[in-house]
Write a protein that holds these residues in place. Sequence first.
Motif, mmCIF file in Angstrom:
data_model
loop_
_atom_site.group_PDB
_atom_site.id
_atom_site.type_symbol
_atom_site.label_atom_id
_atom_site.label_comp_id
_atom_site.label_asym_id
_atom_site.label_seq_id
_atom_site.Cartn_x
_atom_site.Cartn_y
_atom_site.Cartn_z
ATOM 1 N N THR A 176 43.350 -27.702 -25.999
ATOM 2 C CA THR A 176 42.122 -28.485 -25.878
ATOM 3 C C THR A 176 41.671 -28.558 -24.418
ATOM 4 O OG1 THR A 176 42.799 -29.810 -27.787
ATOM 5 C CG2 THR A 176 41.072 -30.717 -26.388
ATOM 6 N N LEU A 177 42.626 -28.801 -23.519
ATOM 7 C CA LEU A 177 42.287 -28.865 -22.093
ATOM 8 C C LEU A 177 41.813 -27.521 -21.554
ATOM 9 C CD1 LEU A 177 45.025 -31.134 -20.482
ATOM 10 C CD2 LEU A 177 42.579 -31.581 -20.631
ATOM 11 N N PHE A 178 42.403 -26.422 -22.051
ATOM 12 C CA PHE A 178 41.981 -25.107 -21.570
ATOM 13 C C PHE A 178 40.496 -24.891 -21.847
ATOM 14 C CE2 PHE A 178 46.527 -23.325 -22.388
ATOM 15 C CZ PHE A 178 46.985 -23.978 -21.256
ATOM 16 N N LEU A 179 40.029 -25.355 -23.006
ATOM 17 C CA LEU A 179 38.620 -25.200 -23.346
ATOM 18 C C LEU A 179 37.721 -26.020 -22.413
ATOM 19 C CD1 LEU A 179 38.795 -25.335 -27.247
ATOM 20 C CD2 LEU A 179 38.283 -23.332 -25.840
ATOM 21 N N ILE A 180 38.233 -27.158 -21.963
ATOM 22 C CA ILE A 180 37.442 -28.029 -21.087
ATOM 23 C C ILE A 180 37.525 -27.575 -19.633
ATOM 24 C CG2 ILE A 180 37.265 -30.388 -20.174
ATOM 25 C CD1 ILE A 180 38.316 -31.350 -22.920
ATOM 26 N N VAL A 217 27.542 -14.965 -13.827
ATOM 27 C CA VAL A 217 27.585 -14.133 -15.038
ATOM 28 C C VAL A 217 26.527 -14.584 -16.053
ATOM 29 C CG1 VAL A 217 29.000 -13.511 -17.041
ATOM 30 C CG2 VAL A 217 30.001 -13.478 -14.757
ATOM 31 N N LEU A 218 26.417 -15.901 -16.267
ATOM 32 C CA LEU A 218 25.440 -16.418 -17.229
ATOM 33 C C LEU A 218 24.018 -16.352 -16.695
ATOM 34 C CD1 LEU A 218 27.273 -19.611 -18.575
ATOM 35 C CD2 LEU A 218 27.001 -17.418 -19.743
ATOM 36 N N GLY A 219 23.886 -16.364 -15.371
ATOM 37 C CA GLY A 219 22.557 -16.398 -14.773
ATOM 38 C C GLY A 219 21.919 -17.769 -14.838
ATOM 39 N N SER A 220 22.721 -18.783 -15.117
ATOM 40 C CA SER A 220 22.207 -20.160 -15.187
ATOM 41 C C SER A 220 23.369 -21.116 -14.981
ATOM 42 C CB SER A 220 21.537 -20.425 -16.543
ATOM 43 O OG SER A 220 22.469 -20.263 -17.593
ATOM 44 N N ASP A 221 23.040 -22.393 -14.824
ATOM 45 C CA ASP A 221 24.051 -23.419 -14.590
ATOM 46 C C ASP A 221 24.889 -23.615 -15.851
ATOM 47 O OD1 ASP A 221 25.561 -25.638 -13.992
ATOM 48 O OD2 ASP A 221 23.856 -26.992 -13.669
ATOM 49 N N PRO A 222 26.207 -23.319 -15.809
ATOM 50 C CA PRO A 222 27.030 -23.488 -17.013
ATOM 51 C C PRO A 222 27.207 -24.940 -17.437
ATOM 52 C CG PRO A 222 28.399 -22.896 -15.131
ATOM 53 C CD PRO A 222 26.979 -22.788 -14.678
ATOM 54 N N PHE A 223 26.808 -25.880 -16.559
ATOM 55 C CA PHE A 223 26.910 -27.299 -16.898
ATOM 56 C C PHE A 223 25.535 -27.943 -17.086
ATOM 57 C CE2 PHE A 223 31.139 -26.458 -15.433
ATOM 58 C CZ PHE A 223 31.930 -27.261 -16.239
ATOM 59 N N ALA A 224 24.502 -27.100 -17.243
ATOM 60 C CA ALA A 224 23.193 -27.637 -17.621
ATOM 61 C C ALA A 224 23.322 -28.288 -18.997
ATOM 62 C CB ALA A 224 22.163 -26.517 -17.667
ATOM 63 N N ARG A 266 28.078 -25.199 -25.726
ATOM 64 C CA ARG A 266 29.495 -24.859 -25.572
ATOM 65 C C ARG A 266 30.380 -25.908 -26.246
ATOM 66 N NH1 ARG A 266 29.582 -24.352 -20.370
ATOM 67 N NH2 ARG A 266 30.730 -26.206 -19.725
ATOM 68 N N SER A 267 29.996 -27.178 -26.138
ATOM 69 C CA SER A 267 30.765 -28.245 -26.772
ATOM 70 C C SER A 267 30.809 -28.053 -28.282
ATOM 71 C CB SER A 267 30.157 -29.604 -26.412
ATOM 72 O OG SER A 267 30.811 -30.647 -27.089
ATOM 73 N N HIS A 268 29.672 -27.733 -28.894
ATOM 74 C CA HIS A 268 29.641 -27.503 -30.337
ATOM 75 C C HIS A 268 30.496 -26.297 -30.712
ATOM 76 C CE1 HIS A 268 26.851 -30.665 -31.103
ATOM 77 N NE2 HIS A 268 25.831 -30.090 -30.483
ATOM 78 N N ALA A 269 30.429 -25.243 -29.903
ATOM 79 C CA ALA A 269 31.241 -24.052 -30.174
ATOM 80 C C ALA A 269 32.730 -24.384 -30.073
ATOM 81 C CB ALA A 269 30.869 -22.933 -29.203
ATOM 82 N N ASN A 270 33.104 -25.195 -29.094
ATOM 83 C CA ASN A 270 34.508 -25.598 -28.951
ATOM 84 C C ASN A 270 34.972 -26.408 -30.159
ATOM 85 O OD1 ASN A 270 34.716 -24.357 -26.473
ATOM 86 N ND2 ASN A 270 34.475 -26.235 -25.281
ATOM 87 N N GLN A 271 34.105 -27.306 -30.626
ATOM 88 C CA GLN A 271 34.472 -28.111 -31.792
ATOM 89 C C GLN A 271 34.675 -27.244 -33.028
ATOM 90 O OE1 GLN A 271 31.706 -31.461 -32.191
ATOM 91 N NE2 GLN A 271 31.490 -31.419 -29.978
ATOM 92 N N ARG A 272 33.790 -26.252 -33.206
ATOM 93 C CA ARG A 272 33.958 -25.349 -34.352
ATOM 94 C C ARG A 272 35.272 -24.566 -34.232
ATOM 95 N NH1 ARG A 272 28.400 -24.549 -33.470
ATOM 96 N NH2 ARG A 272 28.813 -22.608 -32.308
ATOM 97 N N LEU A 273 35.566 -24.122 -33.010
ATOM 98 C CA LEU A 273 36.794 -23.362 -32.787
ATOM 99 C C LEU A 273 38.030 -24.213 -33.102
ATOM 100 C CD1 LEU A 273 38.191 -20.782 -31.718
ATOM 101 C CD2 LEU A 273 38.070 -21.792 -29.428
ATOM 102 N N LEU A 274 38.032 -25.444 -32.609
ATOM 103 C CA LEU A 274 39.178 -26.324 -32.833
ATOM 104 C C LEU A 274 39.324 -26.720 -34.296
ATOM 105 C CD1 LEU A 274 38.817 -28.625 -29.688
ATOM 106 C CD2 LEU A 274 40.675 -27.015 -30.120
ATOM 107 N N GLN A 275 38.219 -26.900 -34.979
ATOM 108 C CA GLN A 275 38.281 -27.368 -36.355
ATOM 109 C C GLN A 275 38.559 -26.248 -37.356
ATOM 110 O OE1 GLN A 275 34.426 -29.322 -36.285
ATOM 111 N NE2 GLN A 275 35.410 -31.330 -36.479
ATOM 112 N N HIS A 276 38.062 -25.033 -37.052
ATOM 113 C CA HIS A 276 38.129 -23.963 -38.055
ATOM 114 C C HIS A 276 38.894 -22.731 -37.600
ATOM 115 C CE1 HIS A 276 35.249 -26.352 -40.240
ATOM 116 N NE2 HIS A 276 34.386 -26.305 -39.242
ATOM 117 N N GLY A 277 39.185 -22.620 -36.307
ATOM 118 C CA GLY A 277 39.864 -21.427 -35.809
ATOM 119 C C GLY A 277 38.873 -20.281 -35.635
#
Length: 202
Positions: free
Chosen positions: A157-161, A174-181, A188-199
């Motif tokens: 969980t911490l690695f994702l954060i 790499v993204l060409g924009s602020d990754p914390f916008a 990214r938060s929603h993607a992390n939640q999907r990853l943690l919940q469903h693999g």
Amino acid sequence: MPTAPAKPNRGDARVALVAAGRKLFAQQGYDATTTRQIAAEAAVSHALLRYHFSSKAGLRDAVDDDVLGSFTHAVASAREEGTDHGDLAEVGRATALLFGADQERRRYVRRVLVDGDDRAAALLARLVAGAERELERLLPQPSALPPEQRRWAAYQTLFLILGPLLLEPALHTVLGSDPFAPETLAERSHANQRLLQHGLFD
């Protein structure tokens, strides 16, 4: 004739010193920062730094407490504003509230972890302990996890954060924009939640 900026009173001096320490430790590193530089940045006397914290190490501990305490407050705020309670969305909102809005705290955590000294291990251990507490709260049956999964769950969980935080300068390029916008962080938060919940490959 312009007037000099007002110096913080004794009650505000502690807050100003923590903020100055956090800023300078992030910019210069702990070893390269002197207590006199911190007092000057905070616009207080060096004696007040000694009065409140005894030493640079004491101030460093207070800065760590401030940064980790901010995450606790962010989780509490996320619970208050969220419609879903007791789920991963709370942690996602808390991460957004803390790291999305506070570049200086991101820089501080990144500097401590990259410096890789005993402080890095101590701060990471506290982050892991906090993640373990959150997982205990969020998982319906933590004991149902196999021991090897339980051992690594908080770290994963911490690695994702922390991954985007540590890679922020390169990720920005790499993204060409602020990754914390806000919109990127929410996605990214929603993607992390999907990853943690469903693999990823489940």
